[in-house]
Scaffold this active site. Structure first.
Site, PDB file in Angstrom:
ATOM      1  N   LYS A 285      15.670 -11.527  -2.715  1.00 16.95           N
ATOM      2  CA  LYS A 285      14.622 -11.951  -3.633  1.00 16.95           C
ATOM      3  C   LYS A 285      15.037 -13.269  -4.284  1.00 16.95           C
ATOM      4  O   LYS A 285      16.171 -13.424  -4.736  1.00 16.95           O
ATOM      5  CB  LYS A 285      14.419 -10.875  -4.697  1.00 16.95           C
ATOM      6  CG  LYS A 285      13.075 -10.892  -5.369  1.00 16.95           C
ATOM      7  CD  LYS A 285      12.880  -9.643  -6.206  1.00 16.95           C
ATOM      8  CE  LYS A 285      11.491  -9.609  -6.803  1.00 16.95           C
ATOM      9  NZ  LYS A 285      11.265  -8.386  -7.596  1.00 16.95           N
ATOM     10  N   GLU A 371       3.582   7.131  -9.525  1.00 14.34           N
ATOM     11  CA  GLU A 371       2.938   7.544 -10.775  1.00 14.34           C
ATOM     12  C   GLU A 371       2.511   9.008 -10.759  1.00 14.34           C
ATOM     13  O   GLU A 371       2.586   9.693 -11.787  1.00 14.34           O
ATOM     14  CB  GLU A 371       1.731   6.650 -11.054  1.00 14.34           C
ATOM     15  CG  GLU A 371       2.077   5.216 -11.402  1.00 14.34           C
ATOM     16  CD  GLU A 371       2.300   4.320 -10.195  1.00 14.34           C
ATOM     17  OE1 GLU A 371       2.681   3.146 -10.377  1.00 14.34           O
ATOM     18  OE2 GLU A 371       2.094   4.812  -9.052  1.00 14.34           O
ATOM     19  N   ARG A 399      -3.752   5.930 -10.791  1.00  8.91           N
ATOM     20  CA  ARG A 399      -3.279   6.523  -9.542  1.00  8.91           C
ATOM     21  C   ARG A 399      -2.847   7.980  -9.737  1.00  8.91           C
ATOM     22  O   ARG A 399      -2.634   8.695  -8.765  1.00  8.91           O
ATOM     23  CB  ARG A 399      -2.111   5.704  -8.985  1.00  8.91           C
ATOM     24  CG  ARG A 399      -2.386   4.213  -8.922  1.00  8.91           C
ATOM     25  CD  ARG A 399      -1.300   3.447  -8.208  1.00  8.91           C
ATOM     26  NE  ARG A 399      -1.548   3.435  -6.767  1.00  8.91           N
ATOM     27  CZ  ARG A 399      -0.808   2.773  -5.898  1.00  8.91           C
ATOM     28  NH1 ARG A 399       0.244   2.091  -6.298  1.00  8.91           N
ATOM     29  NH2 ARG A 399      -1.090   2.801  -4.613  1.00  8.91           N
TER      30      ARG A 399
END
Length: 642
Positions: A285, A371, A399
């Site tokens: 990253k 979630e 969600r």
């Protein structure tokens, strides 16, 4: 600020077709120019930086090998797609990124034919890609479908549901696992890359099929040992047993920054027959930009920054952020109540719970991008007497709606929901807007639903949620800084279902739910300058409603206006139902609910969004005057006075 980078090779690329006509030995230089262009563009606008830098080589390789847009590339979650946008005809608009009328910060079907599927939430790419692959087969339009999914997104159950389905089918689906949470040491990395190229090539595949044919001629009792031997030998080097068990042909791990190897491997898998393939690419990253490499979390999403120093330009604020107030308030409560624990779904810093973790490292649970699991996990803890605070952005809590109802509310379990980013989120746009929790949580029986008017109220609501053991309770608060009000040393426990009068007046009642209260008070000042002296009230609770307060306001005023940073079906709808059910709309009362419009609101500044919705002070004043019967001329004259 640095001068715009020199990009002579990138300047020749208008579409990926130009890239595919380029000699492959030039692609390394193209990738370097692409990385420089992305850094410069994001330094001007802000946005997601680290994820895109990590996939520059992968982006170049994908568009060099596959026939896009006929072949489909799906970026999961979309914030890694900035290099893709630059290569697909949107380079000239990159410096409008996330601005009103500009490019979206995520992939979007309406924006480009090269974005076959929009994304803002994670873990949808494999499901969508499988659907596309099957549709292509049915329509007899053969094409490659490639889903690029990050390692974080692979923690979500939906990704595995899709892989489980895909593994039982013969769909032409390529999944690229972008793993940016590990690095490859040189010796091991070289070996793994070599093996990946080997196992993706026709010689290895042919040998493997020949070996299967030999095994089929062995006595039956030797079939299983032979299969296990082959699987063990392969997984010893590649680690792909899990994906193979799910029915995918596994290739990797490979170095996701080695462009030569990426091109060779993608060339090989492009020639595969039917059946799903998974390529495990290891990336870094922030690759190629030292500040982002050295601080991946701080450079995941950035404001405008200086390319040379990496310093981000952030406007100073005299008020703490709502997120930090939640975190400090929860820490205060946890210091005196050992039953308090915190649960987050891969957002410890985004929700402020990283600060909680520093003090209570054994009392925080980061469950990954999951979630649904987070909510039911919290429910399990609550059922055993703990006090879980489940901190999730409003847009992501959507969600887990079934779990909130089925696992929490029906059982009356005291899970505390801290709902961050409630309301408008500005540049993140419609995929991240927290516009719906008032409606979707307000519909659930037995829920207590609160909204903080300012940072002091948020501290009180954390204390209230801590003390409330009767059932589920929620409190919502927006993105950004607070109002700059004086902060109490400790939060006070509020009376459930009771609001407060902030300013006593007559004729017009302004009833605010949440952080629009500051604008409501400013609007009240402007109305007072016209000789009108409105009452201002803070509802505090959507559920249960303060029916006594609402009835009193309705009976003693000519106009009642509600304000909320939420959509249709929320606070205003609950108030309207109460008024209508009790005959309070039968007389002279003029009721006007102000809310977020019933549309998907495009990315812009939060200030622009409030103005467009009539939720700023000017919009509130205009609504009040219209309700009082002012025509356009009278309205213009009145507004000219203030």
């Amino acid at each position: 600020m640095a001068n715009k980078p020199d990009t002579p090779l990138l300047d020749t690329v208008q579409t990926p077709a130009d890239l595919r006509n380029m000699p492959r030995e030039e692609l390394r230089r193209l990738a370097d120019e692409l990385r420089a262009e992305m850094i410069d563009a994001v330094s001007v606008t802000g946005g997601h930086l680290g994820a895109g830098l990590g996939v520059v080589e992968l982006t170049v390789a994908l568009h060099a090998v596959f026939d896009t847009p006929h072949d489909r590339i799906i970026w999961d979650v979309g914030h890694q797609a900035y290099p893709h946008k630059i290569l697909t005809g949107r380079r000239d608009r990159m410096r409008t990124l996330r601005q009103k009328g500009g490019l979206s910060g995520f992939t979007r079907r309406a924006e480009s034919e090269y974005d076959p599927f929009g994304a803002g939430h994670s873990s949808t790419s494999i499901s969508a890609g499988l659907g596309m692959a099957e549709a292509s087969k049915h329509m007899e339009k053969p094409r490659n479908v490639i889903a690029v999914i990050g390692d974080g997104a692979m923690s979500a159950g939906m990704a595995y549901e899709a892989m489980n389905n895909a593994g039982a089918m013969d769909a032409r689906l390529i999944v690229i696992l972008n793993d940016n949470d590990m690095s490859i040491a040189p010796p091991t990395g070289a070996l793994r890359t070599y093996l990946a190229r080997l196992v993706s090539g026709p010689v290895y595949r042919g040998t493997r099929e020949a070996a299967k044919a030999v095994v089929s001629k062995l006595p039956p009792f030797l079939h299983e040992p032979a299969r296990r031997t082959e699987e063990f030998a392969r997984s010893f080097f590649t680690g792909g047993t899990l994906f193979e068990e799910l029915g995918f042909y596994y290739v990797g791990p490979i170095d996701g920054h080695n462009l030569e190897d990426l091109l060779a491997i993608l060339d090989n898998v492009k020639e595969f027959g039917e059946g799903p393939i998974l390529i495990h690419a290891v990336t870094k990253k922030g690759k190629g930009y030292a500040p982002a490499e050295n601080s991946a979390d701080k450079y995941h999403g950035v404001s405008k920054f200086n390319v040379i120093t990496g310093a981000q330009a952030k406007a100073p604020s005299n008020a703490p952020s709502y997120t930090s107030v939640f975190a400090s308030s929860l820490i205060q409560e946890a210091q005196v109540d050992p039953r308090i624990v915190a649960v987050t779904a891969a957002m410890p810093s985004g929700t402020g719970l990283d600060k909680f973790a520093e003090i209570f490292p054994t009392r925080i649970y980061d469950v990954g991008i999951a979630e649904q699991h987070a909510v039911t996990f919290a429910a399990g803890m609550a059922s055993e007497g703990m006090k879980p605070f489940c901190a999730i952005y409003s847009t992501f809590l959507q969600r887990a709606y079934d779990q909130v109802i089925h696992d929490v509310a029906i059982q009356g379990l005291p899970v505390r929901f801290a709902i961050d980013r409630a309301g408008y989120v500005g540049a993140d746009g419609p995929t991240h807007a927290g516009n719906y929790d008032n409606a979707y949580l307000g519909a659930i029986p037995g829920m207590v639903h609160m909204a903080a008017a300012d940072e002091a109220e948020l501290r009180h609501m954390v204390a209230t949620a801590t003390a409330y053991d009767t059932g589920p309770i929620t409190f919502r608060y927006p993105r950004g800084e607070g109002m700059g009000v004086d902060m109490p040393e400790r939060g006070q426990v509020l009376t459930i279902g009771k609001g407060r009068i902030v300013r006593q007046g007559s004729t017009i009642a302004l009833l605010s739910y949440g952080t629009r209260l500051g604008e409501v008070q400013a609007a009240a000042d402007k109305l007072a300058a016209l000789g009108l002296n409105p009452t201002v009230a803070d509802a505090r609770f959507l559920k249960p409603l303060d029916e006594e307060l609402i009835a009193s306001l309705a009976q003693s005023h000519d106009v009642l206006i509600t304000t909320e940073e939420g959509g249709l079906g929320g606070f205003g709808s609950h108030v309207a139902t109460f008024l209508a059910s009790n005959g309070l709309l039968d007389g002279k009362l003029r009721f006007r609910p102000l809310m977020i419009p019933d549309t998907f609101v495009e990315h812009a500044s939060q200030a622009d969004m409030y103005a467009d919705a009539g939720l700023d002070r000017a919009g509130i004043v205009a609504t009040a005057l219209t309700a009082l019967g002012y025509d356009q001329a009278a309205m213009k004259a009145a507004l000219a006075k203030i």
